[in-house]
Motif scaffolding. Sequence first.
Motif, PDB file in Angstrom:
ATOM      1  N   GLN A 140     -17.461   3.500  -0.227  1.00  0.00           N
ATOM      2  CA  GLN A 140     -16.282   3.558   0.653  1.00  0.00           C
ATOM      3  C   GLN A 140     -15.335   2.392   0.348  1.00  0.00           C
ATOM      4  N   GLN A 141     -15.916   1.235   0.021  1.00  0.00           N
ATOM      5  CA  GLN A 141     -15.098   0.077  -0.369  1.00  0.00           C
ATOM      6  C   GLN A 141     -14.253   0.409  -1.596  1.00  0.00           C
ATOM      7  N   ARG A 142     -14.869   1.094  -2.568  1.00  0.00           N
ATOM      8  CA  ARG A 142     -14.125   1.471  -3.778  1.00  0.00           C
ATOM      9  C   ARG A 142     -12.956   2.403  -3.440  1.00  0.00           C
ATOM     10  N   VAL A 143     -13.215   3.325  -2.503  1.00  0.00           N
ATOM     11  CA  VAL A 143     -12.163   4.265  -2.106  1.00  0.00           C
ATOM     12  C   VAL A 143     -10.983   3.509  -1.506  1.00  0.00           C
ATOM     13  N   GLU A 144     -11.264   2.503  -0.666  1.00  0.00           N
ATOM     14  CA  GLU A 144     -10.196   1.690  -0.071  1.00  0.00           C
ATOM     15  C   GLU A 144      -9.355   1.012  -1.151  1.00  0.00           C
ATOM     16  N   ILE A 145     -10.023   0.474  -2.177  1.00  0.00           N
ATOM     17  CA  ILE A 145      -9.291  -0.210  -3.252  1.00  0.00           C
ATOM     18  C   ILE A 145      -8.460   0.790  -4.047  1.00  0.00           C
ATOM     19  N   LEU A 146      -9.033   1.964  -4.310  1.00  0.00           N
ATOM     20  CA  LEU A 146      -8.295   3.003  -5.053  1.00  0.00           C
ATOM     21  C   LEU A 146      -7.086   3.497  -4.262  1.00  0.00           C
ATOM     22  N   LYS A 147      -7.206   3.535  -2.921  1.00  0.00           N
ATOM     23  CA  LYS A 147      -6.050   3.909  -2.083  1.00  0.00           C
ATOM     24  C   LYS A 147      -4.864   2.992  -2.372  1.00  0.00           C
ATOM     25  N   MET A 148      -5.161   1.708  -2.484  1.00  0.00           N
ATOM     26  CA  MET A 148      -4.111   0.712  -2.709  1.00  0.00           C
ATOM     27  C   MET A 148      -3.544   0.826  -4.125  1.00  0.00           C
ATOM     28  N   LEU A 149      -4.435   1.017  -5.105  1.00  0.00           N
ATOM     29  CA  LEU A 149      -3.978   1.149  -6.493  1.00  0.00           C
ATOM     30  C   LEU A 149      -3.124   2.398  -6.668  1.00  0.00           C
ATOM     31  N   TYR A 150      -3.497   3.471  -5.974  1.00  0.00           N
ATOM     32  CA  TYR A 150      -2.780   4.743  -6.092  1.00  0.00           C
ATOM     33  C   TYR A 150      -1.322   4.594  -5.666  1.00  0.00           C
ATOM     34  N   ARG A 151      -1.074   3.659  -4.734  1.00  0.00           N
ATOM     35  CA  ARG A 151       0.292   3.479  -4.215  1.00  0.00           C
ATOM     36  C   ARG A 151       1.112   2.479  -5.022  1.00  0.00           C
ATOM     37  N   ASP A 152       0.548   1.960  -6.125  1.00  0.00           N
ATOM     38  CA  ASP A 152       1.272   1.034  -7.022  1.00  0.00           C
ATOM     39  C   ASP A 152       1.799  -0.196  -6.277  1.00  0.00           C
ATOM     40  N   ASN A 153       1.013  -0.744  -5.338  1.00  0.00           N
ATOM     41  CA  ASN A 153       1.460  -1.932  -4.608  1.00  0.00           C
ATOM     42  C   ASN A 153       1.476  -3.160  -5.511  1.00  0.00           C
ATOM     43  N   GLU A 154       2.349  -4.116  -5.189  1.00  0.00           N
ATOM     44  CA  GLU A 154       2.428  -5.346  -5.992  1.00  0.00           C
ATOM     45  C   GLU A 154       1.926  -6.577  -5.237  1.00  0.00           C
ATOM     46  N   ILE A 155       1.862  -6.489  -3.895  1.00  0.00           N
ATOM     47  CA  ILE A 155       1.214  -7.540  -3.097  1.00  0.00           C
ATOM     48  C   ILE A 155      -0.039  -6.908  -2.506  1.00  0.00           C
ATOM     49  N   LEU A 156      -1.197  -7.428  -2.889  1.00  0.00           N
ATOM     50  CA  LEU A 156      -2.466  -6.798  -2.538  1.00  0.00           C
ATOM     51  C   LEU A 156      -3.259  -7.697  -1.594  1.00  0.00           C
ATOM     52  N   ILE A 157      -3.561  -7.181  -0.408  1.00  0.00           N
ATOM     53  CA  ILE A 157      -4.354  -7.930   0.572  1.00  0.00           C
ATOM     54  C   ILE A 157      -5.782  -7.396   0.526  1.00  0.00           C
ATOM     55  N   PHE A 158      -6.725  -8.265   0.199  1.00  0.00           N
ATOM     56  CA  PHE A 158      -8.145  -7.895   0.195  1.00  0.00           C
ATOM     57  C   PHE A 158      -8.822  -8.594   1.367  1.00  0.00           C
ATOM     58  N   ASP A 159      -9.222  -7.843   2.400  1.00  0.00           N
ATOM     59  CA  ASP A 159      -9.881  -8.414   3.573  1.00  0.00           C
ATOM     60  C   ASP A 159     -11.387  -8.246   3.412  1.00  0.00           C
TER      61      ASP A 159
END
Length: 509
Positions: A140-159
């Motif tokens: 599930q953690q991987r899915v959360e990270i892929l969600k962010m990558l899919y949106r091409d974000n440039e500021i990435l918050i990892f909680d």
Amino acid sequence: MLNITKKFPGIIANDNITLKLKKGEIHALLGENGAGKSTLMSVLFGLYQAEEGEIRKNGQVVKINNPNDANELGIGMVHQHFKLVEIFTVLENIILGVEPNTAGFLKKKEAREKVINLSEKYGLRVDPDELIEDITVGMQQRVEILKMLYRDNEILIFDEPTAVLTPQEIKEILQIMRDFAEEGKSILFITHKLNEIMEVADRCTVLRKGKCMGTVNINETSKEELSRMMVGRNITFSVHKDEVKTGDVTLSVKNLTVASKTHKNNAVKNVSFDVRGGEILCIAGIDGNGQTEFVNALTGLDKVSSGAIKLCGEDITKSSIRRRSILGMSHIPEDRHKYGLVLDYKLGQNLVLQRYWQKDFQKSGFIKFDAVREYAEKLIDEFDIRSSQGPDTIARSMSGGNQQKAIVAREIDKEPELLVAVQPTRGLDVGAIEYVHKQLVARRDAGKAVLLVSLELDEVMDVSDRILVMYEGEIVGELDPKIATVEELGLYMSGAKRDVVKEINDGGK
């Protein structure tokens, strides 16, 4: 983020905090449980609105009213407690909110290709068609990270991105962060793990009780200095314990087999071992190798296919969860939200979840609220559970680390014969980890049995008296932490090495 102040009833979560993130840097955010780290990041991501202060991006003041605004500004967030729809597939969760479509018709094929390419590029392999409710917490953690990558974000918050990952997965995540920074992305990295900060961060901002204690360059500081800034005292990083003195068998597991919910093979295959009073036995293994299913069967959450479980001499293979609890089993679960707490109950109610029916807390079927409050206040004080309104705090509103402390307090205070502790220090700061480890050792020194299930190699090596390694649902090795090395443990966990184990604890190897 300039002079940010965020208030909740009874507490100032962020008190005039300034945080500056440079392009292409990894900036760590460090602080105790409840210091205000997740709140500050939730303000940046639009989940909360600050009462005071402003946010600027590339020098321009921006207003972030909700996560959609954040995404449009290129800000993405991997949350500590995953924001996933359990009955949707991995793919559906990743594209939710940004679904590719033509004239209103969903185009899943293109999305699938992009997700598969991203997962292969960054080593985050997932099955796009599996349901979220059927995959492990690590997945599930991987899915959360892929969600962010899919949106091409440039500021990435990892909680707390590594809280539930295996050592190998943590290495991969830290490398991914480095790759992101080299690509020019900027990363805000919330963690309690000082080793990770020292390894990947460029700078670190430390929060304590809602206030900013300062920002330091990582190449000019040390773990000890960071921990002092964070908790205001020196922390002991090693676990002190006396020689083990084992007693009678408390838990006996014989030929246990548990079916898998996601495939035809069994998740746990013919597992046998004993845990004695006065010892901490650790089950180590990479996430997804049957530990979750084993613990669920042991604690009564799932059914056993075959085999037997005995607790204090009584067969509990088919016993109810309450019967197991009465016999002396306590359980700190892997997923604190799903199995550990009723999130919309008050903290006081959560602390008596397994005892409310005892005579101390009820009379003629009516709850004795004064007794519940008094008991809750005792645990809040003993275990330093930070909550804005004491026993009346709604569990959902507490920080993840303080939710974990509440569960640990409830389960340990029952003084169980067997404590089943699954990832007990997940999401805790170094001060709280030190305290929980002391509590586990205290149970062991009181002659009780502790079954620890952990992915943290340091925890496995420091806390346990014996280590069993689980790989693909089988026990593949038994190790003595005094003489075993981390490298040897890693080989067993990856399946590269295994003992010829017939039945550990039943005739030896």
